[in-house]
Design a protein around this motif. Structure first.
Motif, PDB file in Angstrom:
ATOM      1  N   PHE A  44      -3.497   4.253   5.302  1.00  0.00           N
ATOM      2  CA  PHE A  44      -2.970   3.307   4.311  1.00  0.00           C
ATOM      3  C   PHE A  44      -2.152   4.020   3.227  1.00  0.00           C
ATOM      4  O   PHE A  44      -1.131   3.516   2.779  1.00  0.00           O
ATOM      5  N   GLU A  45      -2.626   5.203   2.835  1.00  0.00           N
ATOM      6  CA  GLU A  45      -1.907   5.982   1.823  1.00  0.00           C
ATOM      7  C   GLU A  45      -0.503   6.326   2.328  1.00  0.00           C
ATOM      8  O   GLU A  45       0.484   6.185   1.615  1.00  0.00           O
ATOM      9  N   MET A  46      -0.444   6.764   3.590  1.00  0.00           N
ATOM     10  CA  MET A  46       0.834   7.099   4.215  1.00  0.00           C
ATOM     11  C   MET A  46       1.744   5.870   4.248  1.00  0.00           C
ATOM     12  O   MET A  46       2.930   5.950   3.914  1.00  0.00           O
ATOM     13  N   LEU A  47       1.187   4.717   4.593  1.00  0.00           N
ATOM     14  CA  LEU A  47       1.987   3.492   4.659  1.00  0.00           C
ATOM     15  C   LEU A  47       2.475   3.077   3.272  1.00  0.00           C
ATOM     16  O   LEU A  47       3.612   2.619   3.102  1.00  0.00           O
ATOM     17  N   ALA A  48       1.607   3.265   2.267  1.00  0.00           N
ATOM     18  CA  ALA A  48       1.998   2.907   0.899  1.00  0.00           C
ATOM     19  C   ALA A  48       3.135   3.809   0.414  1.00  0.00           C
ATOM     20  O   ALA A  48       4.072   3.351  -0.240  1.00  0.00           O
ATOM     21  N   GLU A  49       3.067   5.083   0.773  1.00  0.00           N
ATOM     22  CA  GLU A  49       4.146   6.009   0.394  1.00  0.00           C
ATOM     23  C   GLU A  49       5.440   5.653   1.094  1.00  0.00           C
ATOM     24  O   GLU A  49       6.521   5.681   0.494  1.00  0.00           O
ATOM     25  N   ALA A  50       5.333   5.310   2.370  1.00  0.00           N
ATOM     26  CA  ALA A  50       6.520   4.900   3.124  1.00  0.00           C
ATOM     27  C   ALA A  50       7.119   3.640   2.497  1.00  0.00           C
ATOM     28  O   ALA A  50       8.337   3.536   2.329  1.00  0.00           O
ATOM     29  N   ALA A  51       6.247   2.701   2.098  1.00  0.00           N
ATOM     30  CA  ALA A  51       6.723   1.447   1.491  1.00  0.00           C
ATOM     31  C   ALA A  51       7.423   1.736   0.168  1.00  0.00           C
ATOM     32  O   ALA A  51       8.471   1.149  -0.132  1.00  0.00           O
ATOM     33  N   ARG A  52       6.851   2.664  -0.605  1.00  0.00           N
ATOM     34  CA  ARG A  52       7.476   3.020  -1.890  1.00  0.00           C
ATOM     35  C   ARG A  52       8.881   3.555  -1.640  1.00  0.00           C
ATOM     36  O   ARG A  52       9.846   3.111  -2.249  1.00  0.00           O
ATOM     37  N   ASP A  53       9.004   4.505  -0.716  1.00  0.00           N
ATOM     38  CA  ASP A  53      10.307   5.121  -0.451  1.00  0.00           C
ATOM     39  C   ASP A  53      11.296   4.142   0.171  1.00  0.00           C
ATOM     40  O   ASP A  53      12.500   4.266  -0.028  1.00  0.00           O
ATOM     41  N   ALA A  54      10.790   3.186   0.946  1.00  0.00           N
ATOM     42  CA  ALA A  54      11.685   2.211   1.587  1.00  0.00           C
ATOM     43  C   ALA A  54      11.961   1.017   0.664  1.00  0.00           C
ATOM     44  O   ALA A  54      12.705   0.114   1.030  1.00  0.00           O
ATOM     45  N   ARG A  55      11.354   1.019  -0.529  1.00  0.00           N
ATOM     46  CA  ARG A  55      11.457  -0.085  -1.492  1.00  0.00           C
ATOM     47  C   ARG A  55      10.996  -1.402  -0.856  1.00  0.00           C
ATOM     48  O   ARG A  55      11.685  -2.417  -0.882  1.00  0.00           O
ATOM     49  N   LYS A  56       9.814  -1.333  -0.268  1.00  0.00           N
ATOM     50  CA  LYS A  56       9.229  -2.531   0.356  1.00  0.00           C
ATOM     51  C   LYS A  56       7.849  -2.783  -0.237  1.00  0.00           C
ATOM     52  O   LYS A  56       7.208  -1.858  -0.756  1.00  0.00           O
ATOM     53  N   VAL A  57       7.405  -4.019  -0.138  1.00  0.00           N
ATOM     54  CA  VAL A  57       6.033  -4.374  -0.508  1.00  0.00           C
ATOM     55  C   VAL A  57       5.352  -4.871   0.763  1.00  0.00           C
ATOM     56  O   VAL A  57       5.886  -5.740   1.456  1.00  0.00           O
TER      57      VAL A  57
END
Ligand code: SAH
Length: 424
Positions: A375-388
């Motif tokens: 989940f941490e990895m996905l949250a970081e990816a979402a931050r960088d991709a500017r997604k929620v």
């Protein structure tokens, strides 16, 4: 029988249900370590804890077989354990004809994997104690399943850690190794001799079925309206002929032989793009699409998913549903940080490819990666991709892959379904 005494200062892993003893936990061994490999395990005060296979060559010194002192580990014991594992599948997955019938430690048969492909069995023996009793095991399998044939896929490097060689081939008479299995009502072709691992990935069966609710309901988002006679009309008011007008456009990345693609099509997807680096896997995926009558809704791209995802982001392409089911990038704990970069990269690009309000399906089958790290990895990816990301479901492997609470190794599969939104 040999007797092993464990160190006083050790984690009480065994008492918590973990089925392994490491060399470093052993205080001393009583008895003659010759050909004998059955051992009784005692704590530092001499209390009996378990019986198991002892392998002085392996870091996993003992694999627990039974928690009672009076259990005899003989041919009948193997037959009973195998029968119990299969009865459990029949109980929990009514009518099942193909699945993982024995899942090693989690079925209290450490190191033994049995995958049942209709009337064909594929086996792996990942512990020396199992290999030593192979004839007992084959006899038990014949008695419980009456298979048309048994194939051994012991071509796995982990066997070396047990002092075993790598090999594969028929056990007994030869037979046709291309098998058509049934999964959730679909026909799936499996090559048990040449396919990856034992031929097919059974662990995602229930997760494939979990796609169903997300495969339809997309027409409205494309501006399609129903006319007075119930006929779907496009934004210009023109009648739409495609019966799958309401279905999702799906990207199935790391598709292998198309397990997710077939389910997506069965549940009404409009179009599914399969991407895999393996030409043979895609060839089977295409055959599977054909057999099930989905060929006109499926397309196949052979290539590296990392490149494909980046390329499609550059092109500005979007899908309603993006599925990412990569192989285990982290094969060891040491490899975890490099693996995390790989997982993050595909998820970051993958979520960019999801249209706003669309679905990202993301899996990881590496047990070195905890759910929290996933989940941490996905949250970081979402931050960088500017997604929620909004979590719809977190799932694990199916019921034919039981999980021992004390053993993280048996709880390896993470499968999450998210809605993806833009963050300006
Ligand atoms: N989703 C599949 C299982 C995926 S297994 C199913 O439901 O059956 C992982 C797959 O990833 C394998 O088929 C393997 O060939 C493929 N693969 C591995 N590395 C890849 C890469 N870099 N690009 C594309 N595919 C890759």
């Amino acid at each position: 029988m040999l007797k092993i005494y464990l160190k006083k200062q050790r984690k009480k892993r065994l008492e918590q249900g973990h089925p392994w003893i490491y060399q470093s936990e052993i205080e001393r061994i009583e008895g003659d370590v010759g050909a004998e490999d059955l051992i009784s395990v005692h704590n530092h005060e001499g209390y009996f804890l378990a019986q198991g296979f002892y392998n002085p060559q392996s870091q996993i010194a003992v694999r627990v077989l039974a928690y009672r002192e009076d259990t005899t580990i003989d041919e009948a014991w193997f037959l009973n354990r195998i029968r119990a594992a299969w009865d459990r599948r029949l109980w929990l997955i009514p009518g099942v004809s193909s699945c993982r019938a024995v899942y090693g430690e989690a079925d209290f048969l450490p190191g033994l994997i049995v995958d049942k492909y209709e009337d064909v069995l594929v086996i792996q023996m990942l512990a020396a104690g199992m290999e030593k009793r192979r004839e007992w095991i084959f006899q038990a399998l014949r008695e419980v399943f009456q298979p048309r044939g048994i194939y051994e896929r012991n071509d796995v490097p982990v066997r070396r850690l047990e002092g075993l060689d790598e090999r594969s081939g028929f056990v007994g008479p030869e037979f046709d190794t291309l098998v058509e299995i049934q999964e959730n009502g679909l026909k799936i072709l499996v090559d048990v001799a040449e396919g990856q691992k034992t031929g097919y990935f059974f662990d995602q069966r229930q997760n494939r079925a979990a796609l169903k609710p997300f495969m339809t309901g997309w027409g409205k988002r494309r501006g399609i309206r129903l006319g007075t006679d119930g006929q779907p009309l496009d934004v210009n008011g023109k009648a739409i002929k495609n019966p799958f007008w309401d279905g999702a456009e799906v990207l199935d990345c790391f598709s292998h032989t198309g397990g997710f693609m077939l389910h997506a099509c069965a549940y009404g997807a409009k179009k599914v793009t399969c991407v895999d680096v393996s030409e043979t896997a895609l060839k089977t995926a295409r055959e599977n699409a054909l057999t099930n009558g989905f060929l006109h809704r499926a397309e196949f791209v052979e290539g590296n998913a990392f490149d494909y995802l980046r390329e499609k982001v550059k092109e500005g392409k979007h899908w309603d549903v993006v599925i990412l089911d990569p192989p285990a990038f982290a094969k060891s704990h040491q490899a975890l940080s490099a693996a995390m970069r790989g997982y993050k990269e595909i998820n970051l690009q993958g979520m960019k490819l999801v249209q706003p309000g669309g679905i990202l399906v993301s899996a990881s089958c590496s047990y070195h990666l905890t759910v929290e790290q996933f989940f941490e990895m996905l949250a970081e990816a979402a931050r960088d991709a500017r997604k929620v990301l909004r979590l719809l479901e977190l799932r694990r492997a199916g019921l034919d892959h039981p999980v021992l609470l004390g053993s993280r190794e048996t709880d390896y599969l993470k499968f999450a379904i998210f809605e993806v939104f833009d963050r300006p």
